[in-house]
Design an enzyme around this catalytic site. Structure first.
Site, short mmCIF file in Angstrom:
data_model
loop_
_atom_site.label_atom_id
_atom_site.label_comp_id
_atom_site.label_asym_id
_atom_site.label_seq_id
_atom_site.Cartn_x
_atom_site.Cartn_y
_atom_site.Cartn_z
N GLU A 93 -3.66 7.13 7.56
CA GLU A 93 -4.47 8.07 6.50
C GLU A 93 -5.12 8.41 7.54
O GLU A 93 -5.11 8.11 8.85
CB GLU A 93 -4.58 6.92 5.80
CG GLU A 93 -4.71 6.31 4.50
CD GLU A 93 -4.91 5.69 3.75
OE1 GLU A 93 -6.32 5.06 4.13
OE2 GLU A 93 -4.65 4.68 2.84
N HIS A 124 -15.73 -6.67 6.71
CA HIS A 124 -14.62 -6.41 4.99
C HIS A 124 -15.25 -7.61 4.31
O HIS A 124 -14.17 -8.06 3.65
CB HIS A 124 -12.99 -6.83 5.62
CG HIS A 124 -13.01 -5.32 7.14
ND1 HIS A 124 -13.02 -3.92 6.23
CD2 HIS A 124 -12.28 -5.99 7.94
CE1 HIS A 124 -13.01 -3.12 7.23
NE2 HIS A 124 -12.20 -4.12 8.46
N ARG A 179 -6.76 -8.40 -9.92
CA ARG A 179 -7.26 -9.38 -10.77
C ARG A 179 -8.86 -9.33 -10.92
O ARG A 179 -9.57 -8.05 -10.63
CB ARG A 179 -7.30 -11.11 -8.99
CG ARG A 179 -8.71 -9.87 -8.09
CD ARG A 179 -8.77 -10.76 -6.80
NE ARG A 179 -9.89 -9.74 -6.13
CZ ARG A 179 -9.63 -9.50 -4.89
NH1 ARG A 179 -8.51 -9.36 -5.07
NH2 ARG A 179 -10.68 -8.43 -4.46
N LYS A 210 0.91 -0.89 -0.13
CA LYS A 210 -0.16 -0.13 0.16
C LYS A 210 0.76 1.16 -0.64
O LYS A 210 0.40 2.32 -0.63
CB LYS A 210 -1.35 -0.16 1.15
CG LYS A 210 -1.55 -1.39 0.89
CD LYS A 210 -2.95 -1.47 0.15
CE LYS A 210 -3.02 -3.22 0.32
NZ LYS A 210 -2.94 -3.48 -0.98
#
Ligand code: MV4
Length: 508
Positions: A201, A236, A293, A117
């Site tokens: 963040e 999630h 993907r 990330k």
């Protein structure tokens, strides 16, 4: 064109890929673990090879074994599906190194950029992509974390560089929580990924999760195919996705799409990919990560664009140019996907595998079912319990909802518990129908009336119809075959079904 594709996956996505191969006249090769020897993907492929015991590490994640099968059967490409090896850069590189087996997906280099990330944020910063404010390098000390957090303003989010899917993520509301959150995030990341790198963040509270599908060929052409609204998820795990998003208008779609194309270009991306955005309540959108993907929810994009993403993935891997330009991509109608899982709603949606004793599948206008199971199949406990994806399509959102609700009534699964009731509840919910959803929606819905379950009368009716149909079939079958009324195997399915069926005896 490619001649033979090894499908390095199982379940509905393996079936989906085999279907595309069949349409293209390409031979398909299934691989299977011990518990999957009678799985649907094995029955549908042209060839099938065992690769090991149930544990994924020994089978569907076993790079050497899979490449050995590919060489042995003469496959010239491998499609990884989603999950398993699909985002494994080492696997993509191992395929490329053979010079004979094409990995159907992006290059290992592009996968590596998006796999970290912080690395992705550095590349996106260089390319001028709007991303969530924060650091693009790993945090070095508590001191530094405090300084950065104060600058971007609380609440902040601590995230694992190697993460994704929420692991190693911590919301920090004020400075005094920072130290323990930093330590916890670091050790969780280290345990989960073997890499303790953590960055910061700005936290966006109750965002929407909206992602943009992109498609890039190996000749520098990149297009976007519209967004998917994926805010309805729990822990999630996505539960229901739709396209287009109820909050994205054509101007926002174009702006998001153009950013997504720039992200793909900055990563040197090819094949199908998804750029994820967080969207705040003012509809500002921020780049979050890129999934390298084909995604579970790709069918909703297929339905609103009329494109076949797997067919296009294969053509791109074969070296073909994209057969259309951005201005040729037209979005029409609305599609909603329900992920049907073998889960127990009464046990916190815990996986609930077992034998499917009866299965009645929906069909009719605007209904698509991508399934990996069949009646009589025993769902193993060893893998993700996704059984099938039920997708409704209509000219507009309201018609897509009506068709999906009708299809859910037609669906009947016996023998195992499923989350089908949850979809009846979501699709009947006022806020959902109004498009008022964010990433907190599902938790709120489940907390609001924890034991209020949608009336199951329709399910009961479907059960009766299924039992009646099975009974009628058994009687007709025995009349034509035995002539003496001997009951066949079908008739032995359950005597209670016969009781239910007795009232339609007049039909026969
Ligand atoms: C966030 C966020 C709020 N602010 N980042 C969760 C999974 C991971 N891929 C990113 N996630 C989030 N990142 C900032 N700066 C909220 C989430 C988040 C979330 C994101 C997408 C879909 C569902 C989610 C549920 C909870 C939190």
């Amino acid at each position: 064109m490619l001649k033979k594709i090894l499908v390095a996956n199982r379940g509905e996505i393996a079936v989906r890929i085999i279907r595309a191969c069949r349409e293209l006249g390409i031979a398909s090769v299934a691989i299977y673990s011990d518990v999957d020897r009678a799985a649907l993907h094995v029955l549908m492929a042209d060839e099938a090879f065992p690769i090991g015991v149930a544990a994924a590490a020994e089978s569907y994640l076993n790079i050497d074994k899979i490449l050995e099968v590919a060489r042995h059967c003469g496959a010239d490409a491998i499609h990884p599906g989603y999950g398993f090896l699909s985002e494994n850069a080492k696997f993509a590189r191992a395929c490329a190194d053979t010079r004979a087996i094409k990995f159907i997906g992006p290059s290992a280099a592009a996968m590596e950029i998006m796999g970290s990330k912080t690395r992705a944020r550095q590349e996106m910063e260089k390319a001028g992509i709007p991303f969530v404010p924060g650091t693009s390098r790993g945090l070095e000390s508590l001191q530094q974390a405090k300084k950065v957090a104060a600058k971007i303003g609380y609440p902040v989010m601590l995230k694992a560089a190697a993460g994704g899917g929420g692991k190693g993520m911590r919301l920090v509301r004020e400075e005094k929580e920072l130290q323990s959150a930093l330590e916890a995030a670091r050790s969780e990341a280290l345990r989960a990924f073997g890499d303790g790198e953590v960055y910061l963040e700005k936290a966006i509270l109750n965002p929407r999760h909206i992602e943009m599908q992109v498609l890039a060929d190996e000749h520098g052409n990149v297009v976007y195919l519209g967004e998917r609204e994926c805010s309805i998820q729990r822990r999630h795990q996505k539960v229901l996705e739709e396209a287009p998003s109820p909050v994205v208008d054509p101007d926002m779609r174009r702006r998001m799409g153009e950013v997504a194309v720039r992200v793909a270009r900055a990563a040197g991306y090819s094949n199908a990919g998804t750029v994820e955005f967080l969207v705040d309540h003012e509809k500002n959108f921020y780049f979050l990560e890129m999934n390298t993907r084909l995604q579970v929810e790709h069918p909703v994009t297929e339905l609103i664009t009329g494109l076949d993403l797997v067919d296009l993935q294969i053509r791109i891997a074969a070296g073909e140019k994209l057969p259309f330009r951005q201005e040729d991509v037209l979005i029409r109608g609305h599609a909603i996907e329900c992920r049907i899982y073998a889960e127990d709603p009464d046990n916190n949606y815990f996986p609930s595998p077992g034998k499917i004793t009866m299965l009645q599948t929906p069909a009719g206008p605007g209904v698509r079912l991508d399934s990996g199971v069949y009646e009589g199949w025993t769902v193993p406990i060893d893998y993700d319990p996704l059984l099938a994806k039920l997708i409704g399509y209509g000219e507009d959102r309201s018609q897509a909802i009506s068709r999906l609700r009708r299809a859910l009534e037609e669906l009947f699964v016996a023998g195992i518990k499923t989350n089908v009731g949850l979809f009846r509840r979501i699709l009947g919910d006022e806020d959902f129908q109004a498009g008022k959803i964010d990433t907190g929606y599902l938790e709120r819905l489940l907390a609001s009336r924890p034991d209020a379950v949608e009336p199951d009368r329709t399910q009961e009716d479907t059960a009766n119809i299924a039992a009646i149909a099975a009974a009628a079939f058994a009687v007709l079958d025995s009349k034509s075959k035995a002539g003496d009324g001997t009951r066949t195997a079908h008739a032995e399915a359950g005597s209670s079904n016969w009781t239910k069926a007795a009232r339609v005896d007049g039909l026969m």
